[in-house]
Design an enzyme around this catalytic site. Structure first.
Site, short mmCIF file in Angstrom:
data_model
loop_
_atom_site.label_atom_id
_atom_site.label_comp_id
_atom_site.label_asym_id
_atom_site.label_seq_id
_atom_site.Cartn_x
_atom_site.Cartn_y
_atom_site.Cartn_z
N LYS A 155 0.77 -1.10 -0.05
CA LYS A 155 0.21 -0.16 -0.12
C LYS A 155 1.00 1.43 -0.02
CE LYS A 155 -2.18 -1.92 3.35
NZ LYS A 155 -1.74 -3.33 3.21
N ILE A 156 1.95 1.37 1.07
CA ILE A 156 2.56 2.44 0.91
C ILE A 156 3.65 2.55 -0.09
CG2 ILE A 156 4.53 3.91 2.38
CD1 ILE A 156 2.95 2.26 4.74
N ASP A 175 9.63 -6.52 -5.30
CA ASP A 175 8.77 -7.21 -4.53
C ASP A 175 8.46 -8.58 -4.56
OD1 ASP A 175 6.23 -7.71 -3.02
OD2 ASP A 175 5.93 -5.55 -2.68
N CYS A 206 9.01 -2.24 2.69
CA CYS A 206 8.74 -3.85 2.91
C CYS A 206 8.62 -3.76 4.50
CB CYS A 206 9.59 -4.60 2.24
SG CYS A 206 11.40 -4.54 2.91
N PRO A 207 7.83 -4.95 4.98
CA PRO A 207 7.98 -5.13 6.47
C PRO A 207 9.33 -5.67 6.93
CG PRO A 207 6.88 -6.92 5.46
CD PRO A 207 7.20 -6.03 4.20
N THR A 233 11.44 4.61 5.67
CA THR A 233 10.23 4.94 6.65
C THR A 233 9.35 3.64 7.16
OG1 THR A 233 8.81 4.85 4.61
CG2 THR A 233 9.50 7.10 5.50
N SER A 234 9.97 2.34 7.02
CA SER A 234 9.50 1.05 7.23
C SER A 234 9.90 0.76 8.65
CB SER A 234 10.11 0.19 6.29
OG SER A 234 8.95 -0.79 6.08
N ARG A 235 10.82 0.10 9.09
CA ARG A 235 11.19 -0.30 10.15
C ARG A 235 12.82 -0.26 10.27
NH1 ARG A 235 6.77 0.34 11.59
NH2 ARG A 235 5.49 -1.07 12.54
N ASP A 259 12.90 7.52 9.54
CA ASP A 259 11.78 7.83 10.21
C ASP A 259 11.88 6.67 11.16
OD1 ASP A 259 9.52 9.51 11.04
OD2 ASP A 259 8.34 7.61 10.38
N GLU A 264 14.98 2.31 18.36
CA GLU A 264 14.24 3.39 18.78
C GLU A 264 13.38 3.44 20.06
OE1 GLU A 264 11.83 3.48 14.99
OE2 GLU A 264 9.90 3.19 16.17
N HIS A 296 9.65 8.54 13.89
CA HIS A 296 8.42 7.78 13.53
C HIS A 296 7.06 8.37 13.64
CE1 HIS A 296 7.48 3.33 13.68
NE2 HIS A 296 6.58 3.80 13.06
P1 NAD Z 1 1.78 -3.75 2.81
O1 NAD Z 1 1.84 -5.25 3.86
O2 NAD Z 1 0.63 -3.20 2.35
O3 NAD Z 1 3.27 -3.98 2.02
C1 NAD Z 1 4.40 -4.56 2.08
C2 NAD Z 1 4.89 -5.02 0.80
O4 NAD Z 1 6.26 -5.56 1.03
C3 NAD Z 1 3.92 -6.32 0.27
O5 NAD Z 1 3.97 -6.05 -1.10
C4 NAD Z 1 5.15 -7.45 0.32
O6 NAD Z 1 4.93 -8.18 -0.83
C5 NAD Z 1 6.50 -6.71 0.23
N1 NAD Z 1 7.52 -7.58 0.89
C6 NAD Z 1 7.39 -8.47 1.70
N2 NAD Z 1 8.68 -9.10 2.04
C7 NAD Z 1 9.39 -8.47 1.08
C8 NAD Z 1 10.62 -8.83 0.80
N3 NAD Z 1 11.49 -9.85 1.46
N4 NAD Z 1 11.26 -7.85 -0.27
C9 NAD Z 1 10.64 -7.22 -1.08
N5 NAD Z 1 9.19 -6.84 -0.77
C10 NAD Z 1 8.79 -7.47 0.41
O7 NAD Z 1 2.41 -2.87 3.99
P2 NAD Z 1 2.53 -1.43 4.04
O8 NAD Z 1 0.89 -0.93 4.56
O9 NAD Z 1 2.73 -0.71 2.81
O10 NAD Z 1 3.62 -0.91 5.05
C11 NAD Z 1 4.95 -1.16 4.84
C12 NAD Z 1 5.85 -1.02 6.09
O11 NAD Z 1 5.66 0.24 6.50
C13 NAD Z 1 5.10 -1.78 7.16
O12 NAD Z 1 5.53 -2.82 7.41
C14 NAD Z 1 5.70 -0.92 8.51
O13 NAD Z 1 6.77 -1.31 8.95
C15 NAD Z 1 5.87 0.43 7.84
N6 NAD Z 1 4.93 1.38 8.36
C16 NAD Z 1 5.54 2.65 8.93
C17 NAD Z 1 4.99 3.63 9.40
C18 NAD Z 1 5.72 4.93 10.16
O14 NAD Z 1 4.79 5.68 10.41
N7 NAD Z 1 7.07 5.17 9.61
C19 NAD Z 1 3.48 3.67 9.15
C20 NAD Z 1 3.07 2.51 8.86
C21 NAD Z 1 3.81 1.40 8.23
#
Ligand code: NAD
Length: 331
Positions: A155-156, A175, A206-207, A233-235, A259, A264, A296
């Site tokens: 989604k992001i 992906d 990615c997560p 901005t992920s983890r 972020d 953290e 964050h």
């Molecule tokens: P999502 O589940 O919609 O998308 C994650 C994508 O990563 C999926 O398409 C998945 O197939 C892909 N993926 C999984 N393993 C992978 C790999 N090994 N290599 C490549 N791609 C891979 O998640 P989202 O809603 O887009 O969120 C993504 C991440 O953003 C979350 O996991 C979360 O950690 C982080 N996040 C951060 C904040 C923030 O405030 N900084 C807020 C929300 C989410």
């Protein structure tokens, strides 16, 4: 009336959870403390606990929650790497989350990090306040026609790809499950190594999983262009931070915008302005002129807070009414 204990409460959590509280259906007690082995006792007598990204919902915490009668853990975030899902499953505790609150909020923040690092608006702001109107050392680069590599196009990542296409960038993606719509928009899926090799900017979406932990490490830096920009901005643990510091010192890593940060938990979301910060790694990162850190806050828009609150209440009410849990996280 279901009883909910909300942990790691900040003023904005209380504001939104009070504003959207379903009347006569949920009773909420707000705790400033984060949920961990030392604080689980606070949840005694509560059917549900609501937690955020840095609460530790490990096996001992879950066992203690179970003993005390808690039946559901409601994450008010998307990521769930801080929950022991095996233990929750064995103990029969349900885990629910907010799968999407505002993908655009995070994607837009990633863009803000890129633009700030690149166009140095934060430096210009300070300079001009001191009467310094010089342009020395403020040179940036155009995003137009640059190659941006996006790791994870969920989604992001997808929202971020669309923004980058708007800038006229050439967007590469990696992906496990490529998105057909993005392919039709002209985004090219490649191997991770190819993405590392060709990108001027790499943005991580990615997560955090055992496979993605430290995906940016000493070896991956060797595959990247000199002066590459990395945005996370992920983890935090997607990046081996010590390897990133070495790459910054060698000028391999030209810009780093984060972020999220590996360690953290004890820093982010708190005011440490009057404390001595013991974490040498973050202090070293802060010292680089080409590193930008936010704590964050990528999700932090009013639209996202509304969505988080309403989905969390819906998850809890669905549980209470024995409905199907569409936002359940299973192991
Ligand atoms: P999502 O589940 O919609 O998308 C994650 C994508 O990563 C999926 O398409 C998945 O197939 C892909 N993926 C999984 N393993 C992978 C790999 N090994 N290599 C490549 N791609 C891979 O998640 P989202 O809603 O887009 O969120 C993504 C991440 O953003 C979350 O996991 C979360 O950690 C982080 N996040 C951060 C904040 C923030 O405030 N900084 C807020 C929300 C989410």
């Amino acid at each position: 009336m279901i009883k909910l204990a909300l942990f790691s409460t900040k003023s904005y959590d209380k504001e939104y959870f009070e504003r959207f509280k379903p009347q006569n259906k949920v009773e909420v007690r707000y705790f400033k403390a984060s949920l961990n082995e030392d604080t689980t006792e606070l949840a005694k007598g509560y059917d549900a606990v609501c937690v955020f990204v840095n609460d530790e919902i490990n096996r001992p915490v879950l066992e203690h929650l179970k003993e005390q009668g808690t039946k559901v853990v409601a994450l008010r975030c998307a990521g769930f790497n801080n929950v022991d899902l095996d233990a929750a499953d064995e103990l029969g505790i349900k885990v629910v989350r907010v799968p999407a609150y505002s993908p655009n909020a995070v994607a837009e923040h990633a863009t803000a990090l890129i633009l700030t690092l690149n166009r140095k608006t934060h430096k210009a702001y300070n300079r001009i306040r001191e009467g310094n109107f010089s342009l020395e050392r403020l040179t940036g680069f155009n995003l137009h026609r640059k190659t941006v590599g996006v790791v994870g196009t969920g989604k992001i990542g997808k929202a971020f790809c669309e923004i980058m296409l708007g800038f006229g960038a050439n967007v590469l993606a990696h992906d496990l499950y490529p998105d057909e719509e993005l392919k039709n928009m002209g985004i090219k899926y490649t191997s991770l190594d190819e993405l590392f090799g060709q990108s001027d900017i790499i943005s991580l979406h990615c997560p955090l999983t055992p496979e993605t932990k430290h995906m940016i490490n000493k070896e991956s830096f060797k595959k990247m262009k000199d002066g590459v920009m990395i945005i996370n901005t992920s983890r935090g643990a997607l990046i081996d931070t010590k390897a990133a510091i070495k790459a910054l010192k060698k000028r391999k890593l030209g810009y780093l915008g984060i972020d999220v940060y590996e360690q953290e938990e004890n820093l982010f979301f708190h005011d440490h302005s009057e404390n001595i910060i013991e974490d040498e790694v973050i202090m070293r990162l802060i010292s680089f002129p080409n590193v930008l850190i936010t704590s964050h806050q990528a999700f932090f828009t009013s639209e996202a807070l509304e969505q988080i609150t309403s989905t969390t209440y819906q998850n809890i009410l669905d549980f209470e009414m024995g409905k199907e849990l569409k936002n359940e996280v299973k192991k």
